[in-house]
Design an enzyme around this catalytic site. Structure first.
Site, mmCIF file in Angstrom:
data_model
loop_
_atom_site.group_PDB
_atom_site.id
_atom_site.type_symbol
_atom_site.label_atom_id
_atom_site.label_comp_id
_atom_site.label_asym_id
_atom_site.label_seq_id
_atom_site.Cartn_x
_atom_site.Cartn_y
_atom_site.Cartn_z
ATOM 1 N N ASP A 439 -23.636 -5.287 9.055
ATOM 2 C CA ASP A 439 -25.055 -5.419 9.409
ATOM 3 C C ASP A 439 -25.461 -4.260 10.316
ATOM 4 O O ASP A 439 -24.631 -3.516 10.822
ATOM 5 C CB ASP A 439 -25.389 -6.791 10.012
ATOM 6 C CG ASP A 439 -24.840 -7.000 11.413
ATOM 7 O OD1 ASP A 439 -24.351 -6.037 12.025
ATOM 8 O OD2 ASP A 439 -24.902 -8.141 11.899
ATOM 9 N N ILE A 440 -26.761 -4.102 10.453
ATOM 10 C CA ILE A 440 -27.330 -2.974 11.199
ATOM 11 C C ILE A 440 -27.272 -3.294 12.692
ATOM 12 O O ILE A 440 -27.703 -4.363 13.136
ATOM 13 C CB ILE A 440 -28.773 -2.708 10.744
ATOM 14 C CG1 ILE A 440 -28.795 -2.342 9.249
ATOM 15 C CG2 ILE A 440 -29.410 -1.607 11.580
ATOM 16 C CD1 ILE A 440 -30.172 -2.283 8.642
ATOM 17 N N GLU A 482 -30.394 -8.768 8.227
ATOM 18 C CA GLU A 482 -29.843 -7.410 8.190
ATOM 19 C C GLU A 482 -28.369 -7.436 7.821
ATOM 20 O O GLU A 482 -27.638 -6.483 8.049
ATOM 21 C CB GLU A 482 -30.033 -6.719 9.552
ATOM 22 C CG GLU A 482 -29.161 -7.233 10.678
ATOM 23 C CD GLU A 482 -29.754 -8.421 11.422
ATOM 24 O OE1 GLU A 482 -29.361 -8.652 12.557
ATOM 25 O OE2 GLU A 482 -30.603 -9.134 10.846
#
Length: 556
Positions: A439-440, A482
């Site tokens: 994920d970001i 995300e």
């Protein structure tokens, strides 16, 4: 609705097993059972955490010793009773030394049970049982505007000494607290047994669907009855539903008309011109065939095979229309398990058959049927009804159901379908399979600082970048806000780590829209491992990557 509730029940059964296994693996439990000293406060706290942090608000825990005598019940102070002669399912777990789960009827409720035997070495010391209920499932279905009534078959009513919900429809116990009063009254007024089947009914402006609940021995113990108002169904679903049945109705009518028309020809051979006019007026392809070749076709045939002006031109280059069939599972083939396609259609004319045809590099889909037109001669009428538009619409709907609307990659549903498929392949062919979750970093700050519009652009652009760096066989999905998953077939954990590291560097270098970094968790599938456990391992690896400073790759 039928498939959705079946999937949710199976998911809850697996989750209940996972809880039971987790409790069974507690460090001190086996010794506590041997010492007949269960830490009740610990399990009260555990259940409170389940209630606070999961969808499961009514988890019950029961612990037995080696004689199947109850040492602890979370829902009752009663203990010390021996169930060896009452609960055959507990005895079977001891005999088979394996985990068991099922939909089950007890003294209190119709529920989902998971039973795990405990051992110290090879010594059997006791049993952990976790019991969950149907309320979380009905709450989830309610989010899709589906009301639920879970009922126990009346022959099991005598087993309910203390009914948990205290709700009944005549002699049928209702197992979910939130069963709407209006739905219960409707079932009572119309006769609840009317809805005990696997079909559906459309009544009173709603679709009513029933799903049969079975115990471990496949014996029906109850029914999950669902109500959904028709006006809450999306237009796309309704349009497809109506379109499908309208099309099938037209197909049946046209098929009957065409067969009757062509049979008239063989009953009245002198009326050849009349027969030709009839089949030429049909909007479907009609082919008159004998066992050797095509005898005649109607005008619509040449609308599709427009390179030919006459049947003779077609037959010079093609011995059979089956030369154009596309070989694909689910569609009619030239040879069907050693039987020619015409004979196969004749022998199975009560079934619905589809064929995919490639006509000069353009794909068409047809319903296809064959009818014997004469007992004296081997003449057959082949009718092909064009369903290309319907099939393309169906494929488009299927594509939309598994595609993330924002990024255009697979969604969570697609991920679950593909991971099951790839695990089956890995088991069958014994090749490695790895999973990458990422994920970001600090994505919430991106949204808070730059706005959700920029956040969406980040997701779109970096999803494109990562997708362009993956292999054709790799599966890339967005499973949450995300959060993303990559399934890597034929990749060991070392190869997966190298791929993740390459992606991490490319993302950091890209700086498109705004600069970002990504954290990765990487694991390799262990043969025999359940999907839930590989998912937990990769999630744990990602958590470690976050905890170790982000913008890194951690192998689990």
């Amino acid at each position: 609705m039928h498939e959705k509730v079946a999937g949710m029940i199976l998911q809850k059964q697996k989750a209940t097993v996972a809880m039971a296994l987790s409790i069974a693996n507690e460090r001190y439990l086996a010794e506590d059972i041997k010492n007949k000293n269960i830490r009740q406060d610990y399990y009260k706290s555990l259940i409170a955490k389940y209630k606070e942090n999961t969808l499961y608000k009514n988890i019950w825990i029961q612990i037995f010793d080696e004689n199947i005598t109850s040492l602890y019940r979370s829902w009752s102070p009663k203990k010390g009773d021996n169930l060896k002669n009452i609960r055959q399912d507990l005895v079977n777990v001891v005999i088979n030394e394996e985990v068991a789960y099922s939909v089950s009827v007890g003294k209190f409720d119709l529920s989902i049970k998971a039973i795990v035997p405990l051992f110290i070495g090879k010594e059997f010391v006791g049993i952990v049982e976790v019991i969950s209920h149907f309320n979380s499932i009905s709450k989830e279905l309610k989010k899709s505007n589906i009301d639920s009534v879970v009922v126990l078959k009346k022959e099991f009513k005598k087993q309910l000494e203390q009914p948990f919900t205290k709700l009944f429809i005549d002699d049928y116990y209702v197992a979910n607290f939130d069963a709407p009063r209006a739905a219960r009254d409707y079932l009572k007024h119309n006769g609840i047994e009317k809805y005990f089947n696997d079909s559906y009914k459309i009544e009173n402006g709603q679709i009513i669907v029933s799903y049969e609940l079975k115990n471990k021995n496949e014996k029906p113990v109850g029914y999950y009855i669902m109500f959904k108002k028709i006006d809450s169904i999306s237009n796309m679903d309704l349009d497809f539903f109506m379109f499908k049945w309208l099309t099938l109705g037209i197909i049946v009518i046209m098929g009957i008309a065409i067969v009757v028309s062509t049979m008239l020809f063989f009953a009245n051979r002198r009326q050849k011109k009349y027969y030709q006019n009839i089949i030429d007026s049909a909007t479907n392809i009609v082919i008159i065939n004998n066992r050797k070749s095509i005898v005649d076709v109607n005008e619509i045939f040449f609308k599709y095979f427009d390179r030919y002006k006459t049947l003779e031109e077609f037959k010079k280059e093609n011995g059979c229309i089956c030369n154009f069939f596309v070989k694909e599972d689910g569609y009619l083939q030239k040879d069907m398990n050693g039987i020619g396609w015409v004979d196969y259609l004749i022998q199975n004319n009560s079934l619905s058959h589809k064929v995919k045809i490639n006509i000069f590099n353009k794909l068409y889909y047809f319903f296809i049927s064959a009818y014997n037109l004469s007992n004296e001669e081997d003449y057959y009428s082949i009718v092909l009804t064009d369903i290309t538009e319907q099939e393309n619409y169906k494929k488009e709907l299927e594509h939309l159901s598994v595609t993330d609307a924002l990024t255009g990659i697979g969604n969570r549903r697609y991920f679950h379908n593909k991971i099951e498929e790839e695990i089956r392949r890995a088991k069958r062919y014994q090749h490695p399979l790895s999973l990458v979750m990422f994920d970001i970093d600090f994505f919430k700050e991106v949204n808070d600082k730059h706005g959700h519009g920029v956040g969406d652009e980040v997701l779109i652009e970096y999803a494109k970048l990562i997708h362009s760096l993956l292999r054709d066989a790799d599966v890339f999905c967005r499973i949450g806000g995300e959060e993303f998953m990559i399934i890597l077939p034929h990749a060991s954990v070392d190869e997966a780590r190298q791929i993740a590291e390459k992606l991490r560097i490319k993302v950091e270098e890209c700086r498109k829209v705004i600069p970002i970094t990504i954290s990765f968790g990487v694991v390799e599938y262990i043969p025999g491992e359940e999907i839930e456990f590989i998912y937990k391992r990769v999630d744990d690896a990602l958590y470690k990557a976050k905890a170790s400073g982000r913008n890194t790759v951690v192998v689990g």
